[in-house]
Design a protein around this motif. Structure first.
Motif, mmCIF file in Angstrom:
data_model
loop_
_atom_site.group_PDB
_atom_site.id
_atom_site.type_symbol
_atom_site.label_atom_id
_atom_site.label_comp_id
_atom_site.label_asym_id
_atom_site.label_seq_id
_atom_site.Cartn_x
_atom_site.Cartn_y
_atom_site.Cartn_z
ATOM 1 N N TYR A 114 -3.912 -1.950 2.896
ATOM 2 C CA TYR A 114 -2.905 -2.553 2.653
ATOM 3 C C TYR A 114 -3.414 -4.066 3.277
ATOM 4 N N ASP B 264 -1.651 -7.244 3.511
ATOM 5 C CA ASP B 264 -0.500 -8.270 4.388
ATOM 6 C C ASP B 264 0.929 -7.345 4.148
ATOM 7 N N ARG B 265 0.812 -6.229 3.497
ATOM 8 C CA ARG B 265 2.220 -5.471 3.320
ATOM 9 C C ARG B 265 1.824 -4.182 2.813
ATOM 10 N N LYS B 266 2.620 -3.022 3.353
ATOM 11 C CA LYS B 266 2.893 -1.555 2.769
ATOM 12 C C LYS B 266 3.250 -1.628 1.575
ATOM 13 N N SER C 130 0.133 -9.330 -1.228
ATOM 14 C CA SER C 130 1.226 -10.089 -1.670
ATOM 15 C C SER C 130 0.688 -11.109 -2.915
#
Length: 143
Positions: free
Chosen positions: A8, A10-12, A45
């Motif tokens: 990941y 910049d996000r899960k 993202s």
């Protein structure tokens, strides 16, 4: 070491059955008769993937997936695949399918690129869609 990993940027990623999906990606390579060393899927993202698209491919647009083969032609496959969860979510809405179904399609799409399938012209796209549908249907019927 696992042959298929999920990371990941910049996000899960909220996706059930990750281990099963990773195993199924390995199955795709076996069925396509391709030797797999390792694929690292990186979920990110739109902004993160747009920057990769600009920096590495000189493309100034959003995309759902970018696949980087890291091995030489004819060698066992090593790769990094970047997937925008924002794009997948938007595409799922536009296509009227669940987020999970669209994410599976994109995950399998990246694996199929590494197996040699292309999507640059109409006949290539048709074959790619046929393969995606086959593996998606196979996966969903068993899980």
């Amino acid at each position: 070491m696992k042959r298929v990993t999920f990371r990941y940027a910049d996000r899960k990623l909220a996706l059930s059955g990750k281990t099963t999906i990773q195993s199924f990606v390995e199955t795709i390579f076996k069925k396509e008769k391709k030797k797999l060393v390792h694929i690292n899927y990186v979920f990110c993202s739109d902004t993160y993937l747009l920057n990769i698209n600009r920096d590495f491919l000189a493309h100034d647009y959003y995309t759902d997936i970018i696949t980087f083969g890291l091995s030489e032609p004819g060698e066992a496959i090593e790769a990094e695949i970047y997937i925008s969860t924002d794009r997948v979510k938007d595409n799922a809405g536009e296509l009227g399918v669940s987020f999970k179904e669209e994410m599976l399609r994109v995950i399998f799409h990246g694996a199929l690129h590494l197996c040699g399938y292309k999507d640059k012209n109409k006949s290539d796209v048709a074959l790619m869609r046929q393969k995606e549908n086959h593996y998606l249907t196979t996966y969903l019927s068993k899980h």
